[in-house]
Motif scaffolding. Structure first.
Motif, PDB file in Angstrom:
ATOM      1  N   PRO A  63     -62.569 -47.943  21.307  1.00  0.00           N
ATOM      2  CA  PRO A  63     -62.848 -46.522  21.186  1.00  0.00           C
ATOM      3  C   PRO A  63     -64.221 -46.259  20.588  1.00  0.00           C
ATOM      4  O   PRO A  63     -64.693 -47.007  19.737  1.00  0.00           O
ATOM      5  N   LYS A  64     -64.839 -45.210  21.059  1.00  0.00           N
ATOM      6  CA  LYS A  64     -66.131 -44.798  20.512  1.00  0.00           C
ATOM      7  C   LYS A  64     -65.900 -44.188  19.135  1.00  0.00           C
ATOM      8  O   LYS A  64     -64.982 -43.401  18.932  1.00  0.00           O
ATOM      9  N   ALA A  65     -66.719 -44.538  18.178  1.00  0.00           N
ATOM     10  CA  ALA A  65     -66.573 -44.017  16.824  1.00  0.00           C
ATOM     11  C   ALA A  65     -66.854 -42.523  16.813  1.00  0.00           C
ATOM     12  O   ALA A  65     -67.740 -42.039  17.492  1.00  0.00           O
ATOM     13  N   ASN A  66     -66.076 -41.798  16.050  1.00  0.00           N
ATOM     14  CA  ASN A  66     -66.264 -40.371  15.886  1.00  0.00           C
ATOM     15  C   ASN A  66     -67.396 -40.187  14.879  1.00  0.00           C
ATOM     16  O   ASN A  66     -67.272 -40.554  13.725  1.00  0.00           O
ATOM     17  N   SER A  67     -68.490 -39.591  15.298  1.00  0.00           N
ATOM     18  CA  SER A  67     -69.672 -39.527  14.451  1.00  0.00           C
ATOM     19  C   SER A  67     -69.511 -38.594  13.252  1.00  0.00           C
ATOM     20  O   SER A  67     -70.271 -38.686  12.312  1.00  0.00           O
ATOM     21  N   TYR A  68     -68.527 -37.692  13.280  1.00  0.00           N
ATOM     22  CA  TYR A  68     -68.348 -36.778  12.169  1.00  0.00           C
ATOM     23  C   TYR A  68     -67.137 -37.115  11.304  1.00  0.00           C
ATOM     24  O   TYR A  68     -66.828 -36.395  10.371  1.00  0.00           O
ATOM     25  N   ALA A  69     -66.448 -38.187  11.621  1.00  0.00           N
ATOM     26  CA  ALA A  69     -65.267 -38.574  10.845  1.00  0.00           C
ATOM     27  C   ALA A  69     -65.700 -39.098   9.479  1.00  0.00           C
ATOM     28  O   ALA A  69     -66.560 -39.950   9.376  1.00  0.00           O
ATOM     29  N   LYS A  70     -65.080 -38.555   8.450  1.00  0.00           N
ATOM     30  CA  LYS A  70     -65.398 -38.962   7.084  1.00  0.00           C
ATOM     31  C   LYS A  70     -64.119 -38.963   6.264  1.00  0.00           C
ATOM     32  O   LYS A  70     -63.545 -37.917   6.004  1.00  0.00           O
ATOM     33  N   ASP A  71     -63.688 -40.123   5.891  1.00  0.00           N
ATOM     34  CA  ASP A  71     -62.539 -40.238   4.995  1.00  0.00           C
ATOM     35  C   ASP A  71     -63.094 -40.297   3.577  1.00  0.00           C
ATOM     36  O   ASP A  71     -63.105 -41.335   2.936  1.00  0.00           O
ATOM     37  N   TYR A  72     -63.564 -39.156   3.094  1.00  0.00           N
ATOM     38  CA  TYR A  72     -64.229 -39.097   1.787  1.00  0.00           C
ATOM     39  C   TYR A  72     -63.327 -39.578   0.654  1.00  0.00           C
ATOM     40  O   TYR A  72     -63.819 -40.104  -0.341  1.00  0.00           O
TER      41      TYR A  72
END
Length: 133
Positions: free
Chosen positions: A7-16
């Motif tokens: 899968p292509k990485a989600n560029s806005y995903a942030k598990d802060y």
């Protein structure tokens, strides 16, 4: 070179909040039939604005399928679970830097104050773009 099946990485995903590393969160995902990688989630502390306009401290945990509102002091208890497909509109406030409203079909809307509003909106936009028409 990109191999098929990865899968292509989600560029806005942030598990802060690094929630995916927590066993309770893994159990929540498993119970809801989700198989989520670290590239497909967003998490952060938010304030939920209730009907009396009081701010309630919560955790927003968003996957490509669901928006979870978790209680931070009660062992990540799910306060609300919204199917991403039911969110038909996101409204942002011009007068407040962090205020946004999620408009949900057949349910009540959800008013949120978040310091990471832009990241949350961009992640939701990518989720919406991946949904079938």
């Amino acid at each position: 070179m990109i191999q098929s099946g990865i899968p292509k990485a989600n560029s806005y995903a942030k598990d802060y909040l690094n929630l995916l590393a927590k066993p309770k969160i893994q159990k929540i995902l498993k119970d809801n039939g989700e198989n989520v990688s670290s590239e497909c989630v967003f998490s952060d502390y938010i304030y939920r604005i209730n009907s009396r306009q009081n701010r309630e401290y919560r955790i927003a945990f968003i996957t490509t399928d669901y928006f979870y509102c978790l209680h931070p002091k009660k062992s990540y208890r799910i306060e609300r679970k919204i199917d991403i497909e039911k969110i038909y509109k996101v409204t942002i406030s011009k007068s407040s830097a962090g205020l946004l409203a999620l408009h949900v079909n057949s349910e009540y809307d959800y008013l949120i104050d978040s310091y990471k509003r832009l990241d949350m909106i961009l992640f939701l936009r990518e989720c919406f773009n991946k949904m079938p028409i």
